[in-house]
Design an enzyme around this catalytic site. Structure first.
Site, PDB file in Angstrom:
ATOM      1  N   LYS A  79      13.668  -5.239  -4.314  1.00  0.00           N
ATOM      2  CA  LYS A  79      14.822  -4.368  -4.487  1.00  0.00           C
ATOM      3  C   LYS A  79      15.955  -4.803  -3.554  1.00  0.00           C
ATOM      4  CE  LYS A  79      11.702  -1.937  -6.795  1.00  0.00           C
ATOM      5  NZ  LYS A  79      10.578  -1.085  -6.457  1.00  0.00           N
TER       6      LYS A  79
ATOM      7  N   TRP B  98       6.935   7.538  -7.380  1.00  0.00           N
ATOM      8  CA  TRP B  98       6.295   6.638  -6.403  1.00  0.00           C
ATOM      9  C   TRP B  98       5.471   7.416  -5.399  1.00  0.00           C
ATOM     10  CZ3 TRP B  98       5.288   2.196  -8.087  1.00  0.00           C
ATOM     11  CH2 TRP B  98       6.183   1.527  -8.925  1.00  0.00           C
TER      12      TRP B  98
ATOM     13  N   ASP C 260       7.652   4.730   2.554  1.00  0.00           N
ATOM     14  CA  ASP C 260       7.782   3.690   1.528  1.00  0.00           C
ATOM     15  C   ASP C 260       9.280   3.485   1.298  1.00  0.00           C
ATOM     16  OD1 ASP C 260       8.017   2.147  -0.720  1.00  0.00           O
ATOM     17  OD2 ASP C 260       6.787   3.414  -2.023  1.00  0.00           O
TER      18      ASP C 260
HETATM   19  C1  LIG Z   1       9.221  -0.703  -6.770  1.00  0.00           C
HETATM   20  C2  LIG Z   1       8.575   0.338  -5.901  1.00  0.00           C
HETATM   21  C3  LIG Z   1       7.191   0.340  -5.641  1.00  0.00           C
HETATM   22  C4  LIG Z   1       6.239  -0.659  -6.270  1.00  0.00           C
HETATM   23  O1  LIG Z   1       6.426  -1.904  -5.759  1.00  0.00           O
HETATM   24  P1  LIG Z   1       5.481  -3.133  -6.179  1.00  0.00           P
HETATM   25  O2  LIG Z   1       6.012  -4.205  -5.316  1.00  0.00           O
HETATM   26  O3  LIG Z   1       5.676  -3.348  -7.641  1.00  0.00           O
HETATM   27  O4  LIG Z   1       4.089  -2.755  -5.854  1.00  0.00           O
HETATM   28  C5  LIG Z   1       6.690   1.304  -4.790  1.00  0.00           C
HETATM   29  N1  LIG Z   1       7.488   2.217  -4.228  1.00  0.00           N
HETATM   30  C6  LIG Z   1       8.820   2.259  -4.454  1.00  0.00           C
HETATM   31  C7  LIG Z   1       9.659   3.299  -3.790  1.00  0.00           C
HETATM   32  C8  LIG Z   1       9.403   1.315  -5.301  1.00  0.00           C
HETATM   33  O5  LIG Z   1      10.718   1.342  -5.522  1.00  0.00           O
END
Ligand SMILES: *Cc1c(COP(=O)(O)O)cnc(C)c1O
Length: 360
Positions: A196, A102, A172
């Site tokens: 999540k 990511w 993030d």
């Molecule tokens: C799932 C995830 C993403 C991507 O998320 P989307 O909502 O599909 O754009 C980005 N960063 C992390 C750490 C993630 O777990």
């Protein structure tokens, strides 16, 4: 209904109590005669849902009043562009810490807008650890420092918050937000896709210090401008109303569980016993540096990978779903977010021991 435990990395399992409540309110929200899905986002019913959700999130995370809380769309992936578009503020470079898949995506997207200084990377260890802070090459002139506190795919998680002085820290937190108490004041901006630990896919939460918004790149679309969203209470256009409502139910559920301290206690215990079970035998292995093993996403491999398919199929028969590891890592991955009951982790551990007994 069949009882299953869903270890998916995202969209992920939601608290059963939240889904039950949503079902009860689905056709007629609080005597309104309407489903939340059918309400005007500007009407009094939805406004009260939206405000309550924000108030509960602010209380859970102790978010100071000089931070905006935004309920947006576009996923964490849109934030990979929105962050540089909004936070460069006349500067030309930003620092990124590269700890996995990511981080890499965030870096690739940021390169469209600025010069990216990868201040530290754990790529040479195949992203199984966090680079030692002694070797970070932070640039004091950077517009911000971006990092990924929990790498959902690799299963590495920071157990500390980087110190960046006057340079705003951006995180993030898609797969770790609300898993434990957090000092929001250490951050300039936090973002998280909801699917999540917050709610259903389609909602993205952004928490941003208000002094950082307003000076965007000229090319920034209104939909990518934090200030336009902040000025409009996240209703610049029609927001993802049902996701916002469900997120609000999840925030209430966390409060009922005792808040983030209680979440942290359970999460640490769930992760601890799963890693203990993995470490106890040579049949299973965790590729991740023990110090940085994620509380939320636990990748593990079978010593004999020819048993992977059988492991997954028998786990499925036992009601333990979505344990297949990400294609880039292989093996297994158990995502054990807030909503995964401890009984689910216990069932997985029992299954793993039984599988080892029959196959080891
Ligand atoms: C799932 C995830 C993403 C991507 O998320 P989307 O909502 O599909 O754009 C980005 N960063 C992390 C750490 C993630 O777990």
């Amino acid at each position: 209904m069949t009882a299953v435990y869903n270890f998916s990395a995202g969209p992920a399992t939601l608290p059963g109590a939240v889904l039950t409540r949503a079902r009860e309110e689905l056709l007629d929200w609080h005597g309104s005669g309407m489903s939340v899905m059918e309400m005007s986002h500007r009407g009094t019913h939805f406004m009260s849902i939206a405000q309550q959700a924000e108030a509960d999130l602010r209380e859970l995370l102790v978010i100071p009043s000089d931070y905006h809380v935004l309920f947006l769309q576009g996923g964490a992936t849109s934030q990979f562009s929105m962050v540089p578009m909004n936070l460069l503020r006349g500067r030309r470079q930003a620092d990124y810490i590269n700890t996995g898949a990511w981080s890499k995506k965030a870096i690739a997207e940021a390169r469209r807008y600025c010069s990216v200084n990868v201040a530290a990377s754990s790529e040479d260890s195949s992203f199984t650890t966090i680079p030692s802070v002694d070797n970070w090459q932070l640039d004091p002139g950077a517009a911000y420092v971006h990092y990924t506190p929990n790498e959902t795919i690799g299963g590495v998680e920071f157990d500390w918050i980087p110190e960046t002085g006057a340079v705003p820290l951006v995180a993030d937190m898609s797969s770790t937000i609300l898993s434990r108490p957090l000092d929001v004041t250490r951050f300039g901006l936090i973002y998280a896709g909801a699917q999540k630990n917050i709610g259903p896919a389609g909602l993205t939460v952004v928490i941003v210090r208000s002094e950082l918004v307003g000076d965007v790149l000229d090319c920034t679309p209104a939909m990518f401008n934090y200030q336009s969203h902040a000025e409009n209470g996240s209703m610049l256009n029609t927001p993802p109303t049902f996701g916002w409502y469900l997120a609000g139910l999840v925030f209430q559920w966390i409060r009922e569980q005792g808040g983030l301290e209680a979440m942290a206690e359970v999460n640490q215990r769930k992760a601890g016993k799963l890693y203990e079970a993995i470490d106890r035998s040579d049949f299973y292995n965790s590729p991740v540096d023990p110090r940085y093993r994620s509380w939320m996403n636990a990748p593990f491999i079978l010593a004999d990978d020819s048993l992977d398919a059988e492991f997954l199929s028998q786990a499925g028969d036992a009601g333990l779903l979505n344990l297949k590891g990400h294609r880039s890592v292989g093996g297994m991955r158990a995502s054990i977010y807030n909503a995964m009951p401890e009984a689910g982790v216990n069932a997985l551990i029992d299954f793993m021991a039984e599988f080892e007994r029959s196959r080891g």
